[in-house]
Scaffold this motif. Structure first.
Motif, PDB file in Angstrom:
ATOM      1  N   UNK A  91       0.825  -1.210   0.000  1.00 37.33           N
ATOM      2  CA  UNK A  91       0.000   0.000   0.000  1.00 37.33           C
ATOM      3  C   UNK A  91       0.859   1.259   0.000  1.00 37.33           C
ATOM      4  N   UNK A  92       1.973   1.173   0.675  1.00 37.06           N
ATOM      5  CA  UNK A  92       2.908   2.296   0.759  1.00 37.06           C
ATOM      6  C   UNK A  92       4.224   1.869   0.123  1.00 37.06           C
ATOM      7  N   UNK A  93       4.868   2.807  -0.540  1.00 35.41           N
ATOM      8  CA  UNK A  93       6.099   2.454  -1.243  1.00 35.41           C
ATOM      9  C   UNK A  93       7.225   3.435  -0.916  1.00 35.41           C
ATOM     10  N   UNK A  94       8.433   2.940  -0.969  1.00 31.59           N
ATOM     11  CA  UNK A  94       9.605   3.775  -0.729  1.00 31.59           C
ATOM     12  C   UNK A  94       9.746   4.757  -1.899  1.00 31.59           C
ATOM     13  N   UNK A  95       9.848   6.055  -1.628  1.00 31.49           N
ATOM     14  CA  UNK A  95       9.903   7.066  -2.705  1.00 31.49           C
ATOM     15  C   UNK A  95      11.284   7.145  -3.359  1.00 31.49           C
ATOM     16  N   UNK A  96      11.642   6.107  -4.088  1.00 31.93           N
ATOM     17  CA  UNK A  96      12.988   6.010  -4.660  1.00 31.93           C
ATOM     18  C   UNK A  96      13.298   7.121  -5.662  1.00 31.93           C
ATOM     19  N   UNK A  97      12.276   7.659  -6.313  1.00 32.34           N
ATOM     20  CA  UNK A  97      12.511   8.690  -7.323  1.00 32.34           C
ATOM     21  C   UNK A  97      12.679  10.084  -6.723  1.00 32.34           C
ATOM     22  N   UNK A  98      12.398  10.207  -5.437  1.00 32.70           N
ATOM     23  CA  UNK A  98      12.553  11.506  -4.780  1.00 32.70           C
ATOM     24  C   UNK A  98      13.995  11.630  -4.275  1.00 32.70           C
ATOM     25  N   UNK A  99      14.823  12.318  -5.019  1.00 34.00           N
ATOM     26  CA  UNK A  99      16.246  12.399  -4.697  1.00 34.00           C
ATOM     27  C   UNK A  99      16.507  13.118  -3.373  1.00 34.00           C
ATOM     28  N   UNK A 100      15.667  14.079  -3.043  1.00 33.38           N
ATOM     29  CA  UNK A 100      15.863  14.822  -1.797  1.00 33.38           C
ATOM     30  C   UNK A 100      15.632  13.908  -0.594  1.00 33.38           C
ATOM     31  N   UNK A 101      14.545  13.129  -0.637  1.00 29.81           N
ATOM     32  CA  UNK A 101      14.267  12.203   0.459  1.00 29.81           C
ATOM     33  C   UNK A 101      15.341  11.123   0.539  1.00 29.81           C
ATOM     34  N   UNK A 102      15.764  10.604  -0.619  1.00 31.31           N
ATOM     35  CA  UNK A 102      16.802   9.567  -0.627  1.00 31.31           C
ATOM     36  C   UNK A 102      18.122  10.092  -0.080  1.00 31.31           C
ATOM     37  N   UNK A 103      18.340  11.382  -0.209  1.00 29.62           N
ATOM     38  CA  UNK A 103      19.576  11.973   0.304  1.00 29.62           C
ATOM     39  C   UNK A 103      19.460  12.359   1.774  1.00 29.62           C
ATOM     40  N   UNK A 104      18.326  12.953   2.141  1.00 26.12           N
ATOM     41  CA  UNK A 104      18.200  13.541   3.477  1.00 26.12           C
ATOM     42  C   UNK A 104      17.452  12.673   4.485  1.00 26.12           C
ATOM     43  N   UNK A 105      16.710  11.679   4.030  1.00 20.28           N
ATOM     44  CA  UNK A 105      15.883  10.905   4.952  1.00 20.28           C
ATOM     45  C   UNK A 105      16.194   9.411   4.905  1.00 20.28           C
ATOM     46  N   UNK A 106      17.445   9.088   4.616  1.00 23.62           N
ATOM     47  CA  UNK A 106      17.903   7.706   4.697  1.00 23.62           C
ATOM     48  C   UNK A 106      19.076   7.645   5.669  1.00 23.62           C
ATOM     49  N   UNK A 107      19.283   6.502   6.269  1.00 24.84           N
ATOM     50  CA  UNK A 107      20.329   6.313   7.263  1.00 24.84           C
ATOM     51  C   UNK A 107      21.511   5.560   6.648  1.00 24.84           C
ATOM     52  N   UNK A 108      22.712   5.979   6.986  1.00 27.33           N
ATOM     53  CA  UNK A 108      23.900   5.254   6.539  1.00 27.33           C
ATOM     54  C   UNK A 108      24.195   4.164   7.562  1.00 27.33           C
ATOM     55  N   UNK A 109      24.188   2.922   7.116  1.00 28.21           N
ATOM     56  CA  UNK A 109      24.419   1.776   7.992  1.00 28.21           C
ATOM     57  C   UNK A 109      25.812   1.213   7.754  1.00 28.21           C
ATOM     58  N   UNK A 110      26.571   1.043   8.834  1.00 24.88           N
ATOM     59  CA  UNK A 110      27.891   0.393   8.781  1.00 24.88           C
ATOM     60  C   UNK A 110      27.732  -0.998   9.382  1.00 24.88           C
ATOM     61  N   UNK A 111      28.012  -2.029   8.584  1.00 22.68           N
ATOM     62  CA  UNK A 111      27.859  -3.400   9.067  1.00 22.68           C
ATOM     63  C   UNK A 111      28.747  -3.650  10.275  1.00 22.68           C
ATOM     64  N   UNK A 112      28.172  -4.237  11.304  1.00 24.59           N
ATOM     65  CA  UNK A 112      28.928  -4.484  12.527  1.00 24.59           C
ATOM     66  C   UNK A 112      29.905  -5.650  12.345  1.00 24.59           C
ATOM     67  N   UNK A 113      31.014  -5.574  13.063  1.00 29.71           N
ATOM     68  CA  UNK A 113      31.906  -6.711  13.204  1.00 29.71           C
ATOM     69  C   UNK A 113      32.799  -7.060  12.038  1.00 29.71           C
ATOM     70  N   UNK A 114      32.667  -6.347  10.902  1.00 25.92           N
ATOM     71  CA  UNK A 114      33.461  -6.710   9.726  1.00 25.92           C
ATOM     72  C   UNK A 114      34.111  -5.486   9.097  1.00 25.92           C
ATOM     73  N   UNK A 115      35.113  -5.753   8.300  1.00 23.44           N
ATOM     74  CA  UNK A 115      35.808  -4.713   7.549  1.00 23.44           C
ATOM     75  C   UNK A 115      36.041  -5.262   6.148  1.00 23.44           C
ATOM     76  N   UNK A 116      35.558  -4.551   5.129  1.00 20.37           N
ATOM     77  CA  UNK A 116      35.726  -4.984   3.741  1.00 20.37           C
ATOM     78  C   UNK A 116      36.962  -4.319   3.139  1.00 20.37           C
ATOM     79  N   UNK A 117      37.551  -4.918   2.109  1.00 17.85           N
ATOM     80  CA  UNK A 117      38.705  -4.300   1.452  1.00 17.85           C
ATOM     81  C   UNK A 117      38.385  -2.884   0.971  1.00 17.85           C
ATOM     82  N   UNK A 118      39.385  -2.011   1.047  1.00 22.04           N
ATOM     83  CA  UNK A 118      39.201  -0.603   0.710  1.00 22.04           C
ATOM     84  C   UNK A 118      39.138  -0.366  -0.798  1.00 22.04           C
TER      85      UNK A 118
END
Length: 237
Positions: A91-118
């Motif tokens: 019924x509700x959908x993630x507003x993927x086409x709204x660039x402002x919301x995708x930039x300002x209203x999303x959270x940056x998640x860092x995976x716990x416990x691991x480190x990937x190659x740089x």
């Protein structure tokens, strides 16, 4: 002399009646509890400023959608509280086409416990298997609904969290799967490191991947950990 009618007097007494007071108190308490429940479980978390200390202390699970994977161990997350029950995905959908919301209203998640190659940054070289790690994570979680368990906020304002995603074989821990496939190693630095209660499990998975020479472990003696790679190429140590 002004007289008080029996009707007016009865109304005054009625307002102060114990049953009326009890009913009013019940409404007030219900409103307070309702707001707290909404704030804790149903309010959408748009930025880290919305992440209350209670959520971090209780490691409260958050359900949401992965909108972008920009590195081998982090991604962008759009919180969808209530999940399917509150209509998200049908019924509700993630507003993927709204660039402002995708930039300002999303959270940056860092995976716990691991480190990937740089990956290559600021003109610095890329570490072997860095693109493999990025592609693996992108294929595994991008465009999917996941559950995160937040532990802390790191120095880059990212939420360090455990991430789980449903696959055909059941719910999978993303950090664990990266370790199994050799596209990440157990996080080395203890400062700001978060494992939940998974550290021993993660280390066993890393040891197994190393034994079978999977991913980064296929480099043998040439394998450099992401931490050492950053110290040499970024800090000049």
């Amino acid at each position: 002399m002004t007289s008080i009618s029996p009707t007016t007097k009865g109304q005054d007494v009625g307002i102060l009646h114990p049953k009326v007071l009890l009913f009013s108190a019940g409404i007030a308490v219900s409103a307070i509890l309702g707001y707290r429940i909404y704030r804790r479980y149903f309010k959408r978390i748009r930025t880290i400023l919305d992440l209350t200390p209670e959520i971090l202390e209780d490691n409260q699970k958050l359900y949401g959608y992965v909108t972008r994977v920009g590195d081998g161990d982090n991604f962008r997350f759009y919180h969808t509280p209530g999940g399917w029950l509150l209509g998200w995905g049908w019924l509700r959908h993630v507003p993927l086409k709204n660039k402002i919301i995708m930039r300002d209203e999303t959270l940056m998640i860092r995976l716990c416990g691991v480190d990937a190659p740089e990956r290559a940054h600021f003109g610095k070289p890329a570490q072997p298997f860095s693109e493999d790690a990025l592609e693996w994570l992108r294929n595994y979680v991008y465009g999917r609904y996941v559950t995160i368990t937040p532990y802390s906020i790191d120095q880059y304002k990212r939420i360090v969290a455990r991430c789980q995603v449903w696959k055909w074989s059941g719910k999978k821990d993303v950090s664990a799967e990266m370790l199994k496939n050799g596209v990440a190693i157990v996080y080395e630095g203890k400062a700001n490191a978060e494992f939940g209660d998974c550290e021993d499990w993660y280390r066993r998975l890393e040891k197994r991947a190393k034994w079978f020479k999977r991913g980064v472990w296929s480099l043998g003696s040439k394998m450099i950990t992401p931490g050492d790679f950053k110290r040499v190429h970024y800090r000049g140590e």
